[in-house]
Design a protein around this motif. Sequence first.
Motif, PDB file in Angstrom:
ATOM      1  N   GLY A 154      -7.407 114.397 115.411  1.00 17.37           N
ATOM      2  CA  GLY A 154      -6.960 114.625 114.045  1.00 17.37           C
ATOM      3  C   GLY A 154      -6.550 116.054 113.780  1.00 17.37           C
ATOM      4  O   GLY A 154      -6.666 116.545 112.647  1.00 17.37           O
ATOM      5  N   LEU A 155      -6.039 116.751 114.805  1.00 17.01           N
ATOM      6  CA  LEU A 155      -5.659 118.156 114.674  1.00 17.01           C
ATOM      7  C   LEU A 155      -4.148 118.289 114.752  1.00 17.01           C
ATOM      8  O   LEU A 155      -3.430 117.382 115.182  1.00 17.01           O
ATOM      9  CB  LEU A 155      -6.318 118.986 115.786  1.00 17.01           C
ATOM     10  CG  LEU A 155      -7.842 118.960 115.819  1.00 17.01           C
ATOM     11  CD1 LEU A 155      -8.351 119.738 117.036  1.00 17.01           C
ATOM     12  CD2 LEU A 155      -8.421 119.542 114.541  1.00 17.01           C
ATOM     13  N   ASP A 156      -3.643 119.443 114.329  1.00 20.32           N
ATOM     14  CA  ASP A 156      -2.214 119.717 114.300  1.00 20.32           C
ATOM     15  C   ASP A 156      -1.723 119.996 115.726  1.00 20.32           C
ATOM     16  O   ASP A 156      -2.124 120.990 116.340  1.00 20.32           O
ATOM     17  CB  ASP A 156      -1.933 120.926 113.403  1.00 20.32           C
ATOM     18  CG  ASP A 156      -0.434 121.197 113.242  1.00 20.32           C
ATOM     19  OD1 ASP A 156       0.358 120.476 113.871  1.00 20.32           O
ATOM     20  OD2 ASP A 156      -0.083 122.133 112.499  1.00 20.32           O
ATOM     21  N   PRO A 157      -0.824 119.178 116.287  1.00 19.59           N
ATOM     22  CA  PRO A 157      -0.365 119.402 117.675  1.00 19.59           C
ATOM     23  C   PRO A 157       0.528 120.610 117.833  1.00 19.59           C
ATOM     24  O   PRO A 157       0.821 121.021 118.950  1.00 19.59           O
ATOM     25  CB  PRO A 157       0.388 118.115 118.000  1.00 19.59           C
ATOM     26  CG  PRO A 157       0.845 117.586 116.678  1.00 19.59           C
ATOM     27  CD  PRO A 157      -0.231 117.956 115.695  1.00 19.59           C
ATOM     28  N   GLU A 158       1.013 121.185 116.726  1.00 19.99           N
ATOM     29  CA  GLU A 158       1.863 122.368 116.829  1.00 19.99           C
ATOM     30  C   GLU A 158       1.053 123.640 117.059  1.00 19.99           C
ATOM     31  O   GLU A 158       1.618 124.687 117.336  1.00 19.99           O
ATOM     32  CB  GLU A 158       2.713 122.511 115.557  1.00 19.99           C
ATOM     33  CG  GLU A 158       3.603 121.327 115.270  1.00 19.99           C
ATOM     34  CD  GLU A 158       4.556 121.023 116.426  1.00 19.99           C
ATOM     35  OE1 GLU A 158       5.009 121.989 117.082  1.00 19.99           O
ATOM     36  OE2 GLU A 158       4.838 119.839 116.675  1.00 19.99           O
ATOM     37  N   LYS A 159      -0.228 123.562 116.898  1.00 22.56           N
ATOM     38  CA  LYS A 159      -1.081 124.738 117.098  1.00 22.56           C
ATOM     39  C   LYS A 159      -1.549 124.792 118.555  1.00 22.56           C
ATOM     40  O   LYS A 159      -1.360 123.859 119.329  1.00 22.56           O
ATOM     41  CB  LYS A 159      -2.279 124.690 116.155  1.00 22.56           C
ATOM     42  CG  LYS A 159      -1.905 124.811 114.699  1.00 22.56           C
ATOM     43  CD  LYS A 159      -3.145 124.868 113.827  1.00 22.56           C
ATOM     44  CE  LYS A 159      -2.784 125.048 112.360  1.00 22.56           C
ATOM     45  NZ  LYS A 159      -3.961 125.102 111.486  1.00 22.56           N
ATOM     46  N   HIS A 160      -2.144 125.924 118.879  1.00 26.82           N
ATOM     47  CA  HIS A 160      -2.680 126.092 120.226  1.00 26.82           C
ATOM     48  C   HIS A 160      -3.900 125.200 120.431  1.00 26.82           C
ATOM     49  O   HIS A 160      -4.545 124.749 119.468  1.00 26.82           O
ATOM     50  CB  HIS A 160      -3.077 127.552 120.462  1.00 26.82           C
ATOM     51  CG  HIS A 160      -1.915 128.495 120.490  1.00 26.82           C
ATOM     52  ND1 HIS A 160      -0.966 128.470 121.482  1.00 26.82           N
ATOM     53  CD2 HIS A 160      -1.548 129.473 119.620  1.00 26.82           C
ATOM     54  CE1 HIS A 160      -0.064 129.388 121.256  1.00 26.82           C
ATOM     55  NE2 HIS A 160      -0.380 130.023 120.118  1.00 26.82           N
ATOM     56  N   ALA A 161      -4.213 124.960 121.695  1.00 29.66           N
ATOM     57  CA  ALA A 161      -5.426 124.214 122.008  1.00 29.66           C
ATOM     58  C   ALA A 161      -6.630 124.927 121.380  1.00 29.66           C
ATOM     59  O   ALA A 161      -6.671 126.165 121.328  1.00 29.66           O
ATOM     60  CB  ALA A 161      -5.615 124.100 123.514  1.00 29.66           C
TER      61      ALA A 161
END
Length: 890
Positions: free
Chosen positions: A181-188
Amino acid sequence: MGANEHSSVDGQSLSLRQIIDSAPALIHTARPDGYLDFFNKGWLNFVGQPLEKLLGWEWTFFIHPEDVEAFVQKWRESIATGESFEGAARVRRADGEYRWMLHHKLAMRGDDGRIIKWHGSSIDIEGRTRAEEELRKSARVLQTSEFYLAEAQRLGHIGSWVFDPTGGFDYWSRELFHIYGLDPEKHAPTLEEYLARVHPHDREFMASLIKRMLAEGLGCDVTKRIVRPDGELRHIRCVGAPVVENGTLKRIVGSAIDVTEHEILTQELRRRESYLAEAQKLSHTGSFGWAPDTGEILWSEETYRIFEYDPAEKVTFDIIMERVHPEDRNLALEIVERASTSGDAIDCEYRLLFADGRVKHLHILAKPLQNACESFEFSGAVIDITEAKQAEEQIRRNERELRALVEAIPAYVGTALPDGSVDFISQSWLDYTGFSREQGMGWGWGSAIHPDDVDRVVANWRAGLAAGAPVEHELRCRRADGTYHWFLYRGLPFRDDGGDVVKWYGTLTNIDALKETESALQTREHQLLGIIETIPSMLWSTSPTGEPTHNSQRLLEYVGTSHEEFVNRGWASFIHPDDREESAKAFFQAIKTGESYNVMHRVRRADGEYRWHQTRGEPLRDPHGKIIQWYGLSIDIDERKRAEDHLRNTRMKLSTASKIATVAELSASIAHELNQPLMAVLGNAQAAKRWLIASPPNLTETNASIERILRDIRSADKTMQHIRALFKRESFEKREANITDIIGEAVRLVHEGPNKRAVLIDCHFDAHLPTVSVDQIQIQQVLCNLISNAIEAMEGSRTPPLVKIRAALTDQNEMLIQVIDNGPGVDDTEKIFDAFVTTKESGMGIGLAVSRSIIEAHGGRTWGENNPHGGATFSIALPLSSVSRNPTGA
């Protein structure tokens, strides 16, 4: 240039020719107009032709017809422009096969900038060309596989991740972001952010598991709960495998599966079986299932293709092992046995060997799954990594060959990125500077440049980077020992098809190696003279017959004369007259015999002072043993001579002082031994005086005191006789004596002292103590000393003083006597027995030393020790005589 110099040049040329012929590269040279005038032995062996068949432009007949026109045109353009040449063409080998080769040619210019020579090399890149083509094919396949893998992850709700032990998560697939449920555009996420998403009840377990995986290089297969940012709870199965290189954990690669909707995921995977089969075919990855309990094995079509079995054939364990390479069979059997018995996951590589001799490399991955019958089943993948293995091996081989070539080149080689930061330096350069590879990377190489050259070199380098033009400059670089050497740097840009610089290649060449032999000899001569003048000694040389040929400046300044005057006057005139004859005799004897010259004499300084020098000379001989020169040095040893004289005087004075100290020690010993009986005489004399002046005089007590005075005087006389016997080295007289009587007499003598009468002395002895063979007077003196020390140690103490004396037998045929006090104890129970060591303000420090000597002369021992609850105990152990040990004589 003399004959010897020509011989040196020829020798160097021969050595250089041997080095070039033995180099693994194909090396050639050309005139300024492009006429090739030299090919090394490697070239001639490659084409299988003599040198005459290649000179001039004849070499073009060995270039592939399809490559020769473009290759020659490009070479003529380089001749015209003077720019370096680099091109690839196929060259016909001696066996008729054409092989791809990479050709380099670099112009060598004179002082006026004109080209005086072209130097070239050719490298066989046939294997690399083929490997590059295979890699491009593999890259296309991999790209297609990645697409299908990403699609499979999205459809199967499977995310993948990579964990770097040093920096946390290095990669999360897009699907993994969606699962959490996290933003895939951000870093790991960081490790902390990741653990924050784990359910609080599972967080501590996961943190501990990750720590253990990193410490032990383990993989994982664990199911945990996570809480999405919207509060939704999901169950995630996380599977990770470690990647270890050379015994070091490099990364952990894994996947995460959302098993909350397991049934939905299963249906989705079934609908995508066709895609998976195609992906397996494209990626050379097959799948299998294995039930150890039943032995049942299921293979996908790609697995059959990899093992090269007919899909209609039933798979058994035996036909699998039939294909496994014999050298890997034990490993495979061991892995299968371990997995079937313990349920361990499988992650291994082994080879297949076919009847025609072909070998395949496989990577096997399998995870245990527990079925409804509570037994293990394995699901796994078989990956054909043969092409990758071959490509890796070829790349490693090419890299080793290239590195060997780089290290063999008589120059330091390096490469840099387009921004100028260095990403490779040859090992020979690291050895020269003493840098580690990390220190030399980036812009760290700049720290080796001489401070006076840094600004100029960096500015020139940056200008070349900006213009994308070749860079050349001279600079001084610091060697590992701190010295600086001049180098010539040449850097060339390497461009891609679009003309952009993608790499810089550079060489550093020691300029001294390019100088002519005469210049090098002159430089070395100047360096040698500089070294001679900086040596902190006076150096000289003579001809084989003894005529001076050189005197160092330090020597001439010392004697205050020029070289000519020194030669005219003769070196012997500067030697002290008393030493001159002996020095000259030794020198001419050395000249005559060829033996080493070594003398000590006084040399007159410029101010007229004579100082001691040690002069040495050694002959230099030619290969036939003939002396061709004498070399020597003279070292100022005046301070050493003075120190030696001073040391001799000091030793004489020390000897005298030692004798005086010995007399003082003997005097102190005598005084100490007589102190006890004389104090008793003094006490009794004072008592007699008191009885006489009493009214009326008490003659009875007076007579008793006088008797005691006479007794103590006799005791003092005996003490003096014993001391006299000691000085005369006479043996003392031992008799059988009762130790209790000796102790009692010692206590009486101590109590005669006016300051010791009030001190309580508690004596306790074992019953029926045997006699001991001793000199009664000496043992009595030892006991008096120990008792007096015990009483004096308790002076000023708030606790009432108490001295205890104990006597008993030990089980070692010894009589043990102890004097115990309740004083403050002693700081060093061993050092207190040394002569002149005392804890009393007015003490002489001789009593315990003498006491130990007396006891040891009786064959006994004495020692001191502090009591646990305060005070000290001094013990005497005296050996029993044979009569005492066996009174019956049996």
